[in-house]
Structure formats: C-alpha cells, structure tokens
Design a protein around this motif. Structure first.
Motif, PDB file in Angstrom:
ATOM      1  N   LYS A 109       0.846  -1.205   0.000  1.00 18.45           N
ATOM      2  CA  LYS A 109       0.000   0.000   0.000  1.00 18.45           C
ATOM      3  C   LYS A 109       0.877   1.249   0.000  1.00 18.45           C
ATOM      4  CE  LYS A 109      -1.989  -1.887   3.567  1.00 18.45           C
ATOM      5  NZ  LYS A 109      -2.675  -1.948   4.849  1.00 18.45           N
ATOM      6  N   ALA A 110       1.878   1.246  -0.845  1.00 17.30           N
ATOM      7  CA  ALA A 110       2.861   2.340  -0.851  1.00 17.30           C
ATOM      8  C   ALA A 110       2.314   3.624  -1.440  1.00 17.30           C
ATOM      9  CB  ALA A 110       4.113   1.917  -1.622  1.00 17.30           C
ATOM     10  N   VAL A 111       1.367   3.526  -2.361  1.00 15.74           N
ATOM     11  CA  VAL A 111       0.810   4.703  -3.024  1.00 15.74           C
ATOM     12  C   VAL A 111      -0.708   4.598  -2.983  1.00 15.74           C
ATOM     13  CG1 VAL A 111       0.663   5.987  -5.184  1.00 15.74           C
ATOM     14  CG2 VAL A 111       2.809   4.883  -4.549  1.00 15.74           C
ATOM     15  N   TYR A 112      -1.342   5.652  -2.497  1.00 13.47           N
ATOM     16  CA  TYR A 112      -2.794   5.691  -2.408  1.00 13.47           C
ATOM     17  C   TYR A 112      -3.324   6.566  -3.534  1.00 13.47           C
ATOM     18  CZ  TYR A 112      -7.373   7.103  -0.503  1.00 13.47           C
ATOM     19  OH  TYR A 112      -8.703   7.398  -0.338  1.00 13.47           O
ATOM     20  N   VAL A 113      -4.218   5.994  -4.346  1.00 14.35           N
ATOM     21  CA  VAL A 113      -4.782   6.669  -5.512  1.00 14.35           C
ATOM     22  C   VAL A 113      -6.266   6.916  -5.259  1.00 14.35           C
ATOM     23  CG1 VAL A 113      -5.215   6.446  -7.986  1.00 14.35           C
ATOM     24  CG2 VAL A 113      -3.130   5.476  -7.004  1.00 14.35           C
ATOM     25  N   ILE A 146       2.545   1.182 -11.201  1.00 22.25           N
ATOM     26  CA  ILE A 146       2.412   0.939  -9.770  1.00 22.25           C
ATOM     27  C   ILE A 146       1.271  -0.047  -9.567  1.00 22.25           C
ATOM     28  CG2 ILE A 146       1.812   1.961  -7.538  1.00 22.25           C
ATOM     29  CD1 ILE A 146       2.845   4.627  -8.710  1.00 22.25           C
ATOM     30  N   ALA A 147       1.504  -1.086  -8.771  1.00 21.51           N
ATOM     31  CA  ALA A 147       0.414  -2.009  -8.433  1.00 21.51           C
ATOM     32  C   ALA A 147      -0.494  -1.282  -7.457  1.00 21.51           C
ATOM     33  CB  ALA A 147       0.964  -3.276  -7.803  1.00 21.51           C
ATOM     34  N   LEU A 148      -1.742  -1.089  -7.853  1.00 18.57           N
ATOM     35  CA  LEU A 148      -2.667  -0.295  -7.047  1.00 18.57           C
ATOM     36  C   LEU A 148      -3.427  -1.164  -6.066  1.00 18.57           C
ATOM     37  CD1 LEU A 148      -4.248   1.891  -9.837  1.00 18.57           C
ATOM     38  CD2 LEU A 148      -2.322   2.418  -8.366  1.00 18.57           C
ATOM     39  N   SER A 149      -3.665  -0.616  -4.931  1.00 21.90           N
ATOM     40  CA  SER A 149      -4.598  -1.215  -3.999  1.00 21.90           C
ATOM     41  C   SER A 149      -5.640  -0.151  -3.693  1.00 21.90           C
ATOM     42  CB  SER A 149      -3.901  -1.651  -2.711  1.00 21.90           C
ATOM     43  OG  SER A 149      -4.858  -2.090  -1.784  1.00 21.90           O
ATOM     44  N   ASN A 202      -2.131  10.026  -2.524  1.00 21.51           N
ATOM     45  CA  ASN A 202      -0.871  10.456  -3.131  1.00 21.51           C
ATOM     46  C   ASN A 202      -1.082  10.879  -4.576  1.00 21.51           C
ATOM     47  OD1 ASN A 202       0.269   7.833  -1.269  1.00 21.51           O
ATOM     48  ND2 ASN A 202       1.109   9.865  -0.925  1.00 21.51           N
ATOM     49  N   LEU A 203      -1.954  10.184  -5.271  1.00 22.43           N
ATOM     50  CA  LEU A 203      -2.250  10.515  -6.662  1.00 22.43           C
ATOM     51  C   LEU A 203      -3.738  10.771  -6.800  1.00 22.43           C
ATOM     52  CD1 LEU A 203      -0.217   7.712  -8.515  1.00 22.43           C
ATOM     53  CD2 LEU A 203       0.563   9.997  -7.852  1.00 22.43           C
TER      54      LEU A 203
END
Length: 133
Positions: free
Chosen positions: A57-61, A108-111, A87-88
């Motif tokens: 869960k490094a990047v939250y979209v 980026i693999a999204l969650s 984040n995005l």
C-alpha cells in the motif's frame, strides 16, 4: 486516465477529541517530480504502518470524480486536492475499472481498497468504503 495531482505529506500530531494522535492524512500537491520508493513517495509518510503504507500500500490513488460527491455531502468544507490523503489524484479510472494486482497507473500495483480510519470510534460521517466514493 489522467494524473491530476501528486500529493505528499509527513505525519504530524493533531488533537482529536481531546487526545493527541499522529496522522499522515494531510497531503499537499507538489509541483516537481517525486520519486516512488518501495514504501512510499519521497516527502511522504504514514503514521500507522500497521494499516497504511508498506510494500502493498505504498501509493494511495483516489479518483477526482468522487470529489463532486463529497462537495455535495460536505458543502461547507474546503476540498483541496489531496484532502482524502491520496498520493495521486486521478481522473478517468475508477475503482470498478481496475483489476487489483494489475499494474496500470504509472507501473504501480494499485490497492484501491482503502480502509478509512476512524479515530476513537467516530461514526459521525460516512466512510469512503461505505459510500463507494
């Protein structure tokens, strides 16, 4: 899909219901490029790594299309980009259009299964998960 904003922020302590808590929810748009790392973006951080951040869960979209819903739900609240801790901020790609685990946005693999945190059992407002927005 269009990238609207890149948002970062470091954890900070705030007073919530008479208690001091640490939170990384406060994100602000940046104008320069930001490096994506294994655990987050440069200049970004999470306060509680047991439920936020980490390698999965490094990047939250968050889709910009949901902002209209929240503007109607919270008409007296300012909603700048990044207000939901994302984040995005993107447009043109919603949760129902993404296969979890498929590398789509910026490789980026999204969650997108964001768990909305509620401090101290607060249930006064609907969660992102409950509303679907």
């Amino acid at each position: 899909m269009k990238l609207i904003s890149v948002n970062v922020g470091l954890p900070r302590e705030v007073t919530w219901k008479g208690k001091t808590v640490s939170t990384g929810i406060f994100k602000e748009p940046v104008s320069d490029r930001v490096m994506v790392r294994v655990l987050n973006l440069d200049g970004d951080g999470q306060a509680d790594l047991t439920v936020h951040g980490g390698v999965d869960k490094a990047v939250y979209v968050y889709p910009f299309e949901h902002y209209d819903y929240w503007r109607n739900e919270l008409p007296d609240t300012d909603l700048p980009l990044g207000i939901f801790g994302e984040n995005l901020t993107i447009a043109g790609l919603r949760e129902e259009d993404v296969n979890i685990g498929v590398h789509e946005v910026c490789a980026i693999a999204l969650s997108l299964s964001y768990r909305h945190c509620k401090t101290d059992g607060d249930t006064t407002s609907p969660t992102l998960l409950q509303t679907g927005h």
